[in-house]
Design an enzyme around this catalytic site. Structure first.
Site, mmCIF file in Angstrom:
data_model
loop_
_atom_site.group_PDB
_atom_site.id
_atom_site.type_symbol
_atom_site.label_atom_id
_atom_site.label_comp_id
_atom_site.label_asym_id
_atom_site.label_seq_id
_atom_site.Cartn_x
_atom_site.Cartn_y
_atom_site.Cartn_z
ATOM 1 N N GLU A 1 40.495 52.197 41.701
ATOM 2 C CA GLU A 1 41.090 51.405 42.773
ATOM 3 C C GLU A 1 42.311 52.053 43.426
ATOM 4 O OE1 GLU A 1 43.089 47.719 41.409
ATOM 5 O OE2 GLU A 1 42.796 48.565 39.430
ATOM 6 N N ASP B 1 41.342 43.424 45.495
ATOM 7 C CA ASP B 1 41.634 43.923 44.144
ATOM 8 C C ASP B 1 40.690 43.275 43.138
ATOM 9 O OD1 ASP B 1 42.796 44.932 41.864
ATOM 10 O OD2 ASP B 1 44.552 43.640 41.947
ATOM 11 N N HIS C 1 37.216 47.208 38.109
ATOM 12 C CA HIS C 1 37.382 46.140 37.113
ATOM 13 C C HIS C 1 36.828 44.843 37.680
ATOM 14 C CE1 HIS C 1 40.989 44.387 39.098
ATOM 15 N NE2 HIS C 1 41.403 45.620 39.274
ATOM 16 N N ASP D 1 37.737 41.700 36.559
ATOM 17 C CA ASP D 1 38.647 40.557 36.467
ATOM 18 C C ASP D 1 39.599 40.489 37.660
ATOM 19 O OD1 ASP D 1 39.726 42.969 35.372
ATOM 20 O OD2 ASP D 1 41.349 41.855 34.407
ATOM 21 N N HIS E 1 47.101 40.470 44.542
ATOM 22 C CA HIS E 1 47.834 39.481 43.737
ATOM 23 C C HIS E 1 48.574 38.448 44.601
ATOM 24 C CE1 HIS E 1 48.042 42.354 39.992
ATOM 25 N NE2 HIS E 1 46.904 42.441 40.662
ATOM 26 N N GLU F 1 41.451 44.661 33.164
ATOM 27 C CA GLU F 1 42.438 45.573 33.781
ATOM 28 C C GLU F 1 43.716 44.822 34.129
ATOM 29 O OE1 GLU F 1 44.778 47.738 36.715
ATOM 30 O OE2 GLU F 1 43.846 45.790 37.013
ATOM 31 N N GLU F 2 43.548 43.592 34.598
ATOM 32 C CA GLU F 2 44.703 42.843 35.083
ATOM 33 C C GLU F 2 45.639 42.371 33.968
ATOM 34 O OE1 GLU F 2 45.591 42.986 37.946
ATOM 35 O OE2 GLU F 2 43.915 43.012 39.346
HETATM 36 ZN ZN ZN Z 1 43.068 46.054 40.495
#
Ligand code: ZN
Length: 407
Positions: free
Chosen positions: A179, A117, A84, A86, A377, A151-152
Site C-alpha cells: 500500500e 486503505d 491487507h 482489515d 483512517h 495490518e491495522e
Molecule cells: Zn493500510
C-alpha cells in the site's frame, strides 16, 4: 438530460467497481473483523478469474489468502501483490453515509471504510490480473496476490508471522508491491521506506507530601522537564520540515505526547507521574544515538526518571530508487511511459512493507490514487470510480513489465 439518455444511476456499472463495492461491504473492521467473509469473497473471486486459491494459517483464526498465477519459468523469483483485508474503526456519526454500504455519488465518488486503505488495491490487483489473463498474456515470473489480516493493529499476527512462515519462504518472492497513499495533485506517490515507530513511557518519581507545601524534588518538576525536552525536540523537527520544501513528513522525526498518568487527589503531591510518547523516527536517524538522546533527557530531568519501550521498531531498510536498480528502473519507466509523475517518499507511518523489506525483499508502496485527498483512517473516506478504474490500467501496465523482468 437529453431524451433517451439513462439517468446516471441506471448506467451500467463496470464489473470491477461492483466487486470493489461488494468488498467494502464486508465488515472487516476492528476490533472484530469478519475475516471469514473476506476469505470466502476472495475464494469466489479466484474461482471467477480461474486461478488457484489457498490459505495459510499463520496464527489460529488468522489466515493469509494466496491467489497464484504461475509464470512460464516458476524457478525465477516471484512477484508479490500484497494487500491487507482489515480496516480501522469508524465514528459513524461523522460520516455522511453508512461507511459499510459503499454508496456511490452522482459524480462517481464511492464512500466507505477501506476505499483508500486498502481494499482498492486488493481489487485493482485482481482486476488487472483478470484483464491480462483474459487477453491471453503469460509472464515469466509467477505472481502471488496475498491478502493478509491485522495490518491495522500492527501486523503481529499477520505479516510479521507470515514472513517467517515456511509457506512464505516457498513463494520465493523477489519483489513486492504494497500500500501507498493517495496524492491530492495529479502526481502519484510511491513509498520506498518507512519511519520506525517507538512508543516510550517515561516514569518520573519524586518526593510526595502535602499539597500545601514546597516539597523538593517532586515528580511533577521532573515531569515538566521531560515534557519540555521531548516537545522542544518536536518543535525543532517541525521547524526543519517547514523550513525546507524538499523535505516531506517521512524525512523528519515526529514526537507526540499521547498519554499521561499520575496523581491520587488534590491535596497529595504524588510519587509517580508517567508520560507516553509516540515517536516516528526517520530512516536516516541513527537509532542508538537517538536512544542516547532519550537517556540524556531522563538524566537531565533528575533522579529516578526512567523509561520503557512499549514499541521499539529497529527496521530501517529502504528499497532502492536508484536508476541503476532494475526493479525501480522497470517500474519507473512504465510510469514515465504512461505520462505519470512519481513522487518517491518515506511512508510517514508504518505498513506491512517493513516486514518484507526487513527480510531483504525490495518493496514499493504504491496505491495509484492521484487527484484524491488523503483520507485513510479519516471520516468520509472515498475514492472516485474513474480513479479506481484508471488504477487497474496502471497496474495492468506495470505487472507485465515487472513479471517479465529478466533475471
Ligand atoms: Zn493500510
Amino acid at each position: 438530460m437529453p431524451e433517451g439518455a439513462l439517468p446516471k444511476k441506471q448506467k451500467c456499472e463496470d464489473h470491477a467497481v461492483t466487486k470493489f463495492r461488494e468488498y467494502i461491504r464486508i465488515k472487516t473492521v476492528h476490533p472484530t473483523p469478519d475475516y471469514d467473509g473476506a476469505i470466502s469473497f476472495l475464494r469466489n473471486y479466484a474461482e471467477e478469474i480461474g486461478l488457484p486459491f489457498r490459505t495459510v494459517e499463520v496464527h489460529p483464526a488468522r489466515l493469509v489468502a494466496i491467489i497464484t498465477w504461475e509464470g512460464l519459468d516458476p524457478s525465477l523469483p516471484s512477484i508479490m501483490l500484497n494487500s491487507h483485508t482489515d480496516v480501522v474503526p469508524v465514528f459513524k456519526e461523522h460520516w455522511k453515509v453508512d461507511p459499510f454500504v459503499a454508496e456511490k455519488m452522482e459524480n462517481g465518488d464511492i464512500y466507505g471504510r477501506g476505499t483508500q486503505d486498502m481494499k482498492s488495491n486488493g481489487i485493482i490487483y485482481l482486476e488487472a490480473i483478470r484483464k491480462l489473463k483474459t487477453e491471453g498474456q503469460r509472464f515469466n515470473r509467477t505472481i502471488h496476490l496475498t491478502f493478509v489480516p491485522d495490518e491495522e493493529i500492527g501486523g503481529k499476527l499477520g505479516m510479521e508471522k507470515f514472513v517467517v512462515h515456511e509457506e512464505f519462504n516457498k513463494l520465493n518472492i523477489g519483489f513486492a508491491f504494497d500500500e501507498g497513499l493517495a496524492n491530492p495533485t495529479s502526481a502519484f506517490t510511491v513509498f520506498y521506506g518507512e519511519r520506525a515507530p517507538w512508543w516510550i513511557r517515561v516514569k518520573c518519581s519524586g518526593n510526595p507530601g502535602h499539597g500545601s507545601r514546597f516539597i523538593q524534588g517532586t515528580a511533577a518538576e521532573k515531569f515538566r522537564r521531560i515534557i519540555n525536552s521531548f516537545l522542544d525536540f518536536r518543535a525543532q523537527e517541525e521547524k526543519k520540515l517547514n523550513g525546507n520544501a524538499c523535505l516531506k513528513l517521512g524525512d523528519v522525526t515526529t514526537v507526540n505526547l499521547t498519554n499521561i498518568q499520575g496523581g491520587v487527589q488534590f491535596n497529595v503531591v504524588p510519587m509517580d507521574m508517567y508520560a507516553g510518547f509516540d515517536i516516528r523516527i526517520a530512516p536516516t536517524v541513527d537509532l542508538q544515538e537517538f536512544e542516547n538522546k532519550v537517556k540524556n533527557w531522563c538524566t537531565q530531568a533528575g533522579d529516578d526518571v526512567t523509561y520503557e519501550f512499549h514499541q521499539k521498531c529497529t527496521i530501517q531498510d529502504t528499497t532502492s530508487i536508484n536508476e541503476t536498480d532494475p526493479w525501480w528502473k522497470t517500474f519507473s519507466t512504465v510510469c514515465e511511459n504512461m505520462g505519470m509523475t512519481l513522487e518517491p517518499e518515506i511512508f510517514p507511518a508504518a505498513t506491512d512493507s517493513r516486514f518484507i523489506r526487513e527480510i531483504g525483499i525490495p518493496a514499493l508502496g504504491f496505491s495509484p490514487m492521484n487527484n484524491t485527498p488523503i483520507l485513510l483512517h479519516d471520516h468520509n473516506e472515498f475514492l472516485n470510480e474513474d480513479i479506481f478504474l484508471k488504477g487497474i490500467d496502471i497496474y495492468a501496465a506495470i505487472i507485465p513489465a515487472i513479471a517479465n523482468r529478466s533475471a
